[in-house]
Design a protein around this motif. Structure first.
Motif, PDB file in Angstrom:
ATOM      1  N   GLN A  77      41.748  45.562  28.162  1.00 55.94           N
ATOM      2  CA  GLN A  77      40.074  45.090  28.542  1.00 55.94           C
ATOM      3  C   GLN A  77      39.881  44.294  29.524  1.00 55.94           C
ATOM      4  OE1 GLN A  77      39.067  43.158  24.564  1.00 55.94           O
ATOM      5  NE2 GLN A  77      36.523  43.655  25.118  1.00 55.94           N
ATOM      6  N   MET A  78      40.512  43.127  29.967  1.00 52.74           N
ATOM      7  CA  MET A  78      40.154  42.224  30.788  1.00 52.74           C
ATOM      8  C   MET A  78      39.661  43.127  32.429  1.00 52.74           C
ATOM      9  SD  MET A  78      39.111  39.735  29.730  1.00 52.74           S
ATOM     10  CE  MET A  78      39.257  38.123  32.018  1.00 52.74           C
ATOM     11  N   ALA A  79      41.038  44.046  32.580  1.00 50.80           N
ATOM     12  CA  ALA A  79      41.263  45.274  33.952  1.00 50.80           C
ATOM     13  C   ALA A  79      39.871  46.031  34.005  1.00 50.80           C
ATOM     14  CB  ALA A  79      42.582  45.919  33.626  1.00 50.80           C
ATOM     15  N   ALA A  80      39.588  46.644  32.935  1.00 49.91           N
ATOM     16  CA  ALA A  80      38.442  47.310  32.190  1.00 49.91           C
ATOM     17  C   ALA A  80      37.170  46.630  33.008  1.00 49.91           C
ATOM     18  CB  ALA A  80      38.165  48.639  31.567  1.00 49.91           C
ATOM     19  N   THR A  81      37.019  45.749  32.430  1.00 47.72           N
ATOM     20  CA  THR A  81      35.736  44.564  32.838  1.00 47.72           C
ATOM     21  C   THR A  81      35.553  44.137  33.707  1.00 47.72           C
ATOM     22  OG1 THR A  81      35.672  44.022  30.622  1.00 47.72           O
ATOM     23  CG2 THR A  81      34.725  42.383  31.803  1.00 47.72           C
ATOM     24  N   VAL A  82      36.016  43.746  34.758  1.00 48.99           N
ATOM     25  CA  VAL A  82      36.698  43.306  36.303  1.00 48.99           C
ATOM     26  C   VAL A  82      36.296  44.052  37.083  1.00 48.99           C
ATOM     27  CG1 VAL A  82      38.283  42.622  37.572  1.00 48.99           C
ATOM     28  CG2 VAL A  82      37.735  41.463  35.481  1.00 48.99           C
ATOM     29  N   ALA A  83      36.783  45.551  36.599  1.00 47.07           N
ATOM     30  CA  ALA A  83      36.580  46.689  37.463  1.00 47.07           C
ATOM     31  C   ALA A  83      34.725  46.832  37.386  1.00 47.07           C
ATOM     32  CB  ALA A  83      37.241  47.731  37.131  1.00 47.07           C
ATOM     33  N   GLY A  84      34.753  46.780  36.753  1.00 50.12           N
ATOM     34  CA  GLY A  84      33.192  47.622  36.379  1.00 50.12           C
ATOM     35  C   GLY A  84      32.581  46.577  37.156  1.00 50.12           C
ATOM     36  N   TRP A  85      32.779  45.187  38.067  1.00 56.47           N
ATOM     37  CA  TRP A  85      31.842  44.417  38.565  1.00 56.47           C
ATOM     38  C   TRP A  85      32.222  44.809  39.750  1.00 56.47           C
ATOM     39  CZ3 TRP A  85      35.116  38.697  36.767  1.00 56.47           C
ATOM     40  CH2 TRP A  85      34.687  39.371  35.507  1.00 56.47           C
ATOM     41  N   LEU A  86      32.801  45.363  40.280  1.00 59.15           N
ATOM     42  CA  LEU A  86      33.071  45.423  42.121  1.00 59.15           C
ATOM     43  C   LEU A  86      31.616  46.583  42.597  1.00 59.15           C
ATOM     44  CD1 LEU A  86      36.572  47.300  41.883  1.00 59.15           C
ATOM     45  CD2 LEU A  86      35.588  44.860  41.952  1.00 59.15           C
ATOM     46  N   PRO A  87      30.943  47.522  42.063  1.00 60.46           N
ATOM     47  CA  PRO A  87      30.015  47.876  42.427  1.00 60.46           C
ATOM     48  C   PRO A  87      28.540  46.373  43.443  1.00 60.46           C
ATOM     49  CG  PRO A  87      30.148  48.924  40.844  1.00 60.46           C
ATOM     50  CD  PRO A  87      31.530  47.766  40.673  1.00 60.46           C
ATOM     51  N   TYR A  88      28.861  45.670  41.874  1.00 57.60           N
ATOM     52  CA  TYR A  88      28.002  44.104  42.481  1.00 57.60           C
ATOM     53  C   TYR A  88      28.413  43.591  43.007  1.00 57.60           C
ATOM     54  CZ  TYR A  88      25.954  39.382  41.145  1.00 57.60           C
ATOM     55  OH  TYR A  88      25.076  38.233  41.535  1.00 57.60           O
TER      56      TYR A  88
ATOM     57  N   ALA B 211      30.180  44.369  45.642  1.00 58.42           N
ATOM     58  CA  ALA B 211      30.277  45.523  46.994  1.00 58.42           C
ATOM     59  C   ALA B 211      28.961  45.250  47.750  1.00 58.42           C
ATOM     60  CB  ALA B 211      30.793  46.643  46.872  1.00 58.42           C
ATOM     61  N   GLU B 212      27.571  45.356  46.884  1.00 60.26           N
ATOM     62  CA  GLU B 212      26.665  45.280  47.424  1.00 60.26           C
ATOM     63  C   GLU B 212      26.523  43.916  47.757  1.00 60.26           C
ATOM     64  OE1 GLU B 212      21.761  45.505  45.909  1.00 60.26           O
ATOM     65  OE2 GLU B 212      23.632  46.051  44.526  1.00 60.26           O
ATOM     66  N   GLN B 213      26.916  42.581  47.796  1.00 62.14           N
ATOM     67  CA  GLN B 213      26.447  41.506  47.919  1.00 62.14           C
ATOM     68  C   GLN B 213      27.428  41.331  49.530  1.00 62.14           C
ATOM     69  OE1 GLN B 213      28.349  38.286  45.411  1.00 62.14           O
ATOM     70  NE2 GLN B 213      25.541  38.022  45.030  1.00 62.14           N
ATOM     71  N   ILE B 214      28.456  42.072  49.624  1.00 59.33           N
ATOM     72  CA  ILE B 214      29.985  42.234  50.234  1.00 59.33           C
ATOM     73  C   ILE B 214      28.480  42.556  51.280  1.00 59.33           C
ATOM     74  CG2 ILE B 214      31.576  42.704  51.480  1.00 59.33           C
ATOM     75  CD1 ILE B 214      33.117  42.458  48.634  1.00 59.33           C
ATOM     76  N   ASP B 215      28.380  43.749  51.268  1.00 59.84           N
ATOM     77  CA  ASP B 215      27.640  44.875  52.321  1.00 59.84           C
ATOM     78  C   ASP B 215      26.784  43.713  53.055  1.00 59.84           C
ATOM     79  OD1 ASP B 215      30.035  46.875  51.925  1.00 59.84           O
ATOM     80  OD2 ASP B 215      28.550  47.618  51.258  1.00 59.84           O
ATOM     81  N   LYS B 216      25.733  43.532  52.450  1.00 58.91           N
ATOM     82  CA  LYS B 216      24.553  42.406  53.078  1.00 58.91           C
ATOM     83  C   LYS B 216      24.879  41.133  53.704  1.00 58.91           C
ATOM     84  CE  LYS B 216      21.862  45.123  49.260  1.00 58.91           C
ATOM     85  NZ  LYS B 216      20.582  44.682  48.188  1.00 58.91           N
ATOM     86  N   GLY B 217      25.960  40.507  53.003  1.00 59.45           N
ATOM     87  CA  GLY B 217      26.625  39.534  53.666  1.00 59.45           C
ATOM     88  C   GLY B 217      25.268  38.867  52.651  1.00 59.45           C
ATOM     89  N   ASP B 218      25.336  38.459  51.336  1.00 58.93           N
ATOM     90  CA  ASP B 218      23.928  37.778  50.667  1.00 58.93           C
ATOM     91  C   ASP B 218      24.666  37.259  49.298  1.00 58.93           C
ATOM     92  OD1 ASP B 218      22.579  36.448  49.449  1.00 58.93           O
ATOM     93  OD2 ASP B 218      21.292  38.439  48.898  1.00 58.93           O
TER      94      ASP B 218
ATOM     95  N   GLU C 244      28.520  32.548  45.130  1.00 63.52           N
ATOM     96  CA  GLU C 244      29.386  33.646  43.982  1.00 63.52           C
ATOM     97  C   GLU C 244      30.340  33.614  44.439  1.00 63.52           C
ATOM     98  OE1 GLU C 244      28.687  35.211  41.234  1.00 63.52           O
ATOM     99  OE2 GLU C 244      26.506  35.882  41.173  1.00 63.52           O
ATOM    100  N   TYR C 245      31.562  34.338  44.023  1.00 68.42           N
ATOM    101  CA  TYR C 245      33.113  34.657  43.952  1.00 68.42           C
ATOM    102  C   TYR C 245      32.932  35.210  45.273  1.00 68.42           C
ATOM    103  CZ  TYR C 245      37.789  34.737  43.002  1.00 68.42           C
ATOM    104  OH  TYR C 245      39.225  34.190  43.287  1.00 68.42           O
ATOM    105  N   ALA C 246      32.486  36.484  45.612  1.00 72.63           N
ATOM    106  CA  ALA C 246      32.733  37.437  46.426  1.00 72.63           C
ATOM    107  C   ALA C 246      32.734  37.603  47.576  1.00 72.63           C
ATOM    108  CB  ALA C 246      31.745  38.496  46.514  1.00 72.63           C
ATOM    109  N   VAL C 247      31.701  35.683  48.178  1.00 74.28           N
ATOM    110  CA  VAL C 247      32.070  35.278  49.906  1.00 74.28           C
ATOM    111  C   VAL C 247      33.251  34.901  49.653  1.00 74.28           C
ATOM    112  CG1 VAL C 247      31.995  33.033  48.539  1.00 74.28           C
ATOM    113  CG2 VAL C 247      30.998  32.917  50.470  1.00 74.28           C
ATOM    114  N   LEU C 248      34.089  34.291  49.067  1.00 77.38           N
ATOM    115  CA  LEU C 248      35.976  34.791  49.377  1.00 77.38           C
ATOM    116  C   LEU C 248      36.070  35.739  50.873  1.00 77.38           C
ATOM    117  CD1 LEU C 248      37.371  33.531  46.181  1.00 77.38           C
ATOM    118  CD2 LEU C 248      37.289  32.635  48.351  1.00 77.38           C
ATOM    119  N   ILE C 249      35.442  36.766  50.494  1.00 75.27           N
ATOM    120  CA  ILE C 249      35.895  37.634  51.422  1.00 75.27           C
ATOM    121  C   ILE C 249      36.055  36.809  53.187  1.00 75.27           C
ATOM    122  CG2 ILE C 249      33.142  38.532  52.139  1.00 75.27           C
ATOM    123  CD1 ILE C 249      36.080  41.273  52.645  1.00 75.27           C
ATOM    124  N   GLU C 250      35.034  36.261  53.082  1.00 75.20           N
ATOM    125  CA  GLU C 250      35.572  35.573  54.252  1.00 75.20           C
ATOM    126  C   GLU C 250      36.808  34.806  55.067  1.00 75.20           C
ATOM    127  OE1 GLU C 250      32.363  32.779  54.524  1.00 75.20           O
ATOM    128  OE2 GLU C 250      30.498  34.276  54.829  1.00 75.20           O
TER     129      GLU C 250
END
Length: 295
Positions: free
Chosen positions: A212-223, A225-232, A283-289
């Protein structure tokens, strides 16, 4: 994507009959393709020959048999060594290399094949041998789109086939990215089991919650991805600083329980560097840097 419902009787050759090769050849046979095989140790061909495959006496003969030449060997060096012999004429051949390797090796082998007059598709098999021939087997291809389209009906015998783009290195890169996902999920699952076992909870009991946790986290990926691609990375859900405090709790819990805390410490080390760079309120996705920097 195309699944394995496309069936033709066009010929195909499989070179390399390890565990994966011994799954590839029967899948082509089952789909109605006249299949020629070759392996350095001829005895490994007995099983697929008994199912209707034709054993080529030499690798040169295998290359001449017609149709795409699907290669699955130990590494890219073995591919070039085997197919670079004086008895092998690659002029006009269509090579589909499903050997595992990295993107640089894929691009180099594509150049090597082109210099010898062959067309070349690189590929990656995202499946275990028993899944080959079913929709669950995902086969990635990269290289000229026209070549993929020409042989797509034949390749679809192996499973769900996808063309990623003209860059021959893309299939290997996707393979590596997929393995990153796989090992990260499995390691997190094992860390969780190690924690819960200290309280007498077994892995089977934990499994449904982990899924359930893995599926929940997988659902966050499009959100993300949008942040990472925009750099925002403006915060809408949770700041990196908030995540870091939870990481501290996981490290403390692991150490108190007397289990290995290396994984949560590694995760927190990345977050700490991002916070030191001034990203605590993002947000957490800033770790891409951090992930895009050399180690």
């Amino acid at each position: 994507m195309t699944n394995n419902t496309h069936k033709t009787d066009s010929p195909v050759t499989v070179i390399g009959l390890g565990l994966m090769g011994q799954a590839l050849a029967p899948a082509f046979l089952k789909a109605g393709h006249a299949t020629t095989v070759w392996n350095r140790t001829a005895g490994k061909a007995d099983h697929v020959v008994s199912q209707g495959a034709q054993l080529a006496p030499t690798v040169g003969d295998a290359v001449k048999a017609g149709g795409p030449i699907v290669v699955c060997l130990t590494d890219y060096a073995a591919v070039r060594e085997l197919l670079g012999g004086s008895e092998v004429d690659l002029a006009g051949a269509m090579l589909v290399n499903l050997t595992s390797g990295d993107s640089a090796q894929a691009r180099e082998t594509a150049r090597w094949a082109t210099e010898r007059g062959a067309r070349y598709l690189d590929g990656a098999v995202m499946a275990v041998p028993p899944a080959i021939g079913t929709d669950a087997a995902v086969i990635l291809h990269s290289g000229p789109e026209a070549d993929f389209q020409e042989y797509e009906p034949t390749l679809a015998a192996l499973g769900t086939v996808t063309h990623l783009g003209v860059d021959h290195g893309l299939a290997s890169l996707y393979d590596a990215a997929g393995l990153t996902m796989m090992w990260s999920i499995l390691n997190a699952w094992l860390q969780g089991i190690a924690l819960l076992r200290t309280a007498g909870v077994d892995a089977a009991t934990f499994a449904p919650f982990a899924q359930q946790m893995a599926a929940t986290v997988a659902g966050w990926l499009p959100y993300d991805a949008e942040q990472i691609d925009k750099g925002d990375f403006a915060t809408e859900v949770s700041t990196l600083g908030t995540h870091t405090r939870a990481m501290e709790h996981l490290i403390e819990e692991s150490e108190t329980a007397g289990i290995n805390a290396e994984l949560p410490k590694l995760i927190k080390a990345l977050a700490d560097r991002a916070i030191a760079a001034g990203h605590a309120d993002l947000e957490y996705a800033v770790l891409i840097e951090e992930f895009t920097k050399p180690g």
